[in-house]
Enzyme design. Structure first.
Site, PDB file in Angstrom:
ATOM      1  N   ARG A  88      -2.348 -15.754  10.232  1.00 54.07           N
ATOM      2  CA  ARG A  88      -2.074 -16.666   9.130  1.00 54.07           C
ATOM      3  C   ARG A  88      -0.931 -16.178   8.255  1.00 54.07           C
ATOM      4  O   ARG A  88      -0.601 -16.829   7.275  1.00 54.07           O
ATOM      5  CB  ARG A  88      -3.322 -16.822   8.276  1.00 54.07           C
ATOM      6  CG  ARG A  88      -4.102 -18.117   8.540  1.00 54.07           C
ATOM      7  CD  ARG A  88      -5.357 -18.057   7.711  1.00 54.07           C
ATOM      8  NE  ARG A  88      -5.890 -19.330   7.329  1.00 54.07           N
ATOM      9  CZ  ARG A  88      -6.936 -19.904   7.924  1.00 54.07           C
ATOM     10  NH1 ARG A  88      -7.474 -19.353   8.993  1.00 54.07           N
ATOM     11  NH2 ARG A  88      -7.426 -21.024   7.446  1.00 54.07           N
ATOM     12  N   ARG A 122     -15.484 -34.114   5.150  1.00 56.05           N
ATOM     13  CA  ARG A 122     -16.145 -33.357   6.224  1.00 56.05           C
ATOM     14  C   ARG A 122     -17.508 -32.833   5.758  1.00 56.05           C
ATOM     15  O   ARG A 122     -17.668 -32.393   4.634  1.00 56.05           O
ATOM     16  CB  ARG A 122     -15.234 -32.191   6.611  1.00 56.05           C
ATOM     17  CG  ARG A 122     -15.777 -31.331   7.720  1.00 56.05           C
ATOM     18  CD  ARG A 122     -14.690 -30.500   8.342  1.00 56.05           C
ATOM     19  NE  ARG A 122     -14.322 -29.348   7.526  1.00 56.05           N
ATOM     20  CZ  ARG A 122     -13.521 -28.367   7.960  1.00 56.05           C
ATOM     21  NH1 ARG A 122     -12.997 -28.441   9.165  1.00 56.05           N
ATOM     22  NH2 ARG A 122     -13.228 -27.356   7.190  1.00 56.05           N
ATOM     23  N   ARG A 155     -18.682 -27.830   2.872  1.00 53.46           N
ATOM     24  CA  ARG A 155     -18.200 -26.470   2.650  1.00 53.46           C
ATOM     25  C   ARG A 155     -17.613 -26.407   1.253  1.00 53.46           C
ATOM     26  O   ARG A 155     -16.888 -27.311   0.838  1.00 53.46           O
ATOM     27  CB  ARG A 155     -17.099 -26.141   3.669  1.00 53.46           C
ATOM     28  CG  ARG A 155     -17.600 -25.374   4.861  1.00 53.46           C
ATOM     29  CD  ARG A 155     -16.557 -25.292   5.937  1.00 53.46           C
ATOM     30  NE  ARG A 155     -15.330 -24.618   5.530  1.00 53.46           N
ATOM     31  CZ  ARG A 155     -14.325 -24.344   6.365  1.00 53.46           C
ATOM     32  NH1 ARG A 155     -14.407 -24.695   7.630  1.00 53.46           N
ATOM     33  NH2 ARG A 155     -13.236 -23.730   5.940  1.00 53.46           N
ATOM     34  N   ARG A 166      -5.635 -24.465  -0.401  1.00 53.47           N
ATOM     35  CA  ARG A 166      -5.559 -23.955   0.980  1.00 53.47           C
ATOM     36  C   ARG A 166      -4.274 -24.442   1.639  1.00 53.47           C
ATOM     37  O   ARG A 166      -3.636 -23.715   2.390  1.00 53.47           O
ATOM     38  CB  ARG A 166      -6.775 -24.412   1.794  1.00 53.47           C
ATOM     39  CG  ARG A 166      -8.048 -23.673   1.431  1.00 53.47           C
ATOM     40  CD  ARG A 166      -9.281 -24.381   1.940  1.00 53.47           C
ATOM     41  NE  ARG A 166      -9.407 -24.369   3.385  1.00 53.47           N
ATOM     42  CZ  ARG A 166     -10.216 -25.177   4.074  1.00 53.47           C
ATOM     43  NH1 ARG A 166     -10.972 -26.062   3.425  1.00 53.47           N
ATOM     44  NH2 ARG A 166     -10.276 -25.103   5.378  1.00 53.47           N
TER      45      ARG A 166
HETATM   46  P1  AMP Z   1     -10.825 -21.633   8.139  1.00 56.05           P
HETATM   47  O1  AMP Z   1     -12.221 -21.941   8.520  1.00 56.05           O
HETATM   48  O2  AMP Z   1      -9.996 -21.145   9.297  1.00 56.05           O
HETATM   49  O3  AMP Z   1     -10.166 -22.750   7.384  1.00 56.05           O
HETATM   50  O4  AMP Z   1     -10.897 -20.372   7.140  1.00 56.05           O
HETATM   51  C1  AMP Z   1     -11.591 -20.454   5.919  1.00 56.05           C
HETATM   52  C2  AMP Z   1     -11.103 -19.384   4.960  1.00 56.05           C
HETATM   53  O5  AMP Z   1     -11.306 -18.090   5.526  1.00 56.05           O
HETATM   54  C3  AMP Z   1      -9.618 -19.426   4.645  1.00 56.05           C
HETATM   55  O6  AMP Z   1      -9.313 -20.352   3.612  1.00 56.05           O
HETATM   56  C4  AMP Z   1      -9.355 -17.988   4.225  1.00 56.05           C
HETATM   57  O7  AMP Z   1      -9.843 -17.726   2.928  1.00 56.05           O
HETATM   58  C5  AMP Z   1     -10.246 -17.215   5.187  1.00 56.05           C
HETATM   59  N1  AMP Z   1      -9.527 -16.860   6.430  1.00 56.05           N
HETATM   60  C6  AMP Z   1      -9.753 -17.335   7.689  1.00 56.05           C
HETATM   61  N2  AMP Z   1      -8.901 -16.788   8.568  1.00 56.05           N
HETATM   62  C7  AMP Z   1      -8.103 -15.951   7.868  1.00 56.05           C
HETATM   63  C8  AMP Z   1      -7.006 -15.108   8.210  1.00 56.05           C
HETATM   64  N3  AMP Z   1      -6.535 -15.018   9.453  1.00 56.05           N
HETATM   65  N4  AMP Z   1      -6.424 -14.392   7.206  1.00 56.05           N
HETATM   66  C9  AMP Z   1      -6.867 -14.453   5.940  1.00 56.05           C
HETATM   67  N5  AMP Z   1      -7.889 -15.248   5.547  1.00 56.05           N
HETATM   68  C10 AMP Z   1      -8.501 -15.996   6.487  1.00 56.05           C
END
Ligand code: AMP
Length: 213
Positions: A88, A122, A155, A166
């Site tokens: 990311r 969602r 969520r 985000r």
């Molecule tokens: P997601 O389900 O992929 O949208 O991830 C939810 C949250 O987890 C994100 O908004 C970040 O806070 C954290 N997160 C997930 N993957 C990463 C990553 N590769 N690096 C940093 N934070 C992450």
């Protein structure tokens, strides 16, 4: 085969990565899911990550990189894997590079308003994690999972203010990876608009055109 699914929150990375994982029999490594599990289990790592997640910020690299490094060292990753939500930022991309070359980065594109609409509506099942959308794929009974009858919930980071944060984080930290992987000629863009089946077909066509399947 080592794949990365890249794109803004709400572009459908999770859905498509899970589908591909079944079709190609490759493990899906979803850092967001791994972190949510740590949070719900109340681990030290989860406690540290929670505040960042709730605000729509990236969890610090040292946490996430170690988590991924450990996960890809498992036997089930020997034949490859699908990364969903990692890397990311540039530091994560460099770490990944050190673990070996990726075959393809699938860039699922979607705009901010579309993403907000998708994520704010969602809902996920607390029991089996099945995902619904109030407008696009509503459950048969209000607030209940079709599959297991579990309670549906939103969520915390799918509330509009956090979704916009985000998206901002994505634009600033993650989007530069598009150019980075483009320059390495391993990026293919797939339009994130459309039905799950349409997008999945485009992804399969892309994999075919690259000779990966
Ligand atoms: P997601 O389900 O992929 O949208 O991830 C939810 C949250 O987890 C994100 O908004 C970040 O806070 C954290 N997160 C997930 N993957 C990463 C990553 N590769 N690096 C940093 N934070 C992450």
């Amino acid at each position: 085969m080592k794949l990365v699914v890249l794109g803004p929150p709400g572009a459908g990375k999770g859905t498509q990565a899970a589908k591909l994982s079944g079709e190609l029999s490759l493990p899906r490594i979803a850092t967001g899911d791994m972190l949510r599990l740590e949070v719900s289990s109340g681990t030290e790592l989860g406690k540290e990550a929670e505040g960042y997640m709730r605000r729509g910020l990236l969890v610090p690299d040292e946490i996430i990189i170690e988590m991924v490094r450990e996960r890809v060292s498992h036997d089930d990753c020997k034949g490859g894997f699908i990364l969903d939500g990692f890397p990311r930022n540039m530091a994560q991309a460099k770490t990944l590079e050190a673990l070996g070359p990726m075959d393809l980065v699938i860039y699922l594109d979607a705009g901010e308003e579309e993403v907000v609409e998708r994520l704010v509506g969602r809902r996920a099942c607390r029991e089996c994690q099945a995902v619904y959308h109030l407008r696009f794929s509503p459950p048969k009974a209000d607030g209940r999972c079709d599959l297991c009858g579990g309670r549906l919930h939103q969520r915390e980071d799918d509330r509009e203010g956090v979704v916009r944060e985000r998206f901002r984080t994505y634009r600033e930290r993650t989007q530069p990876l598009v150019q980075y992987y483009q320059a390495k000629s391993i990026l293919e863009k797939v339009e994130g608009l459309g039905t799950i089946e349409e997008i999945s077909r485009s992804i399969r066509e892309t994999l075919e055109s690259r000779g990966l399947i």
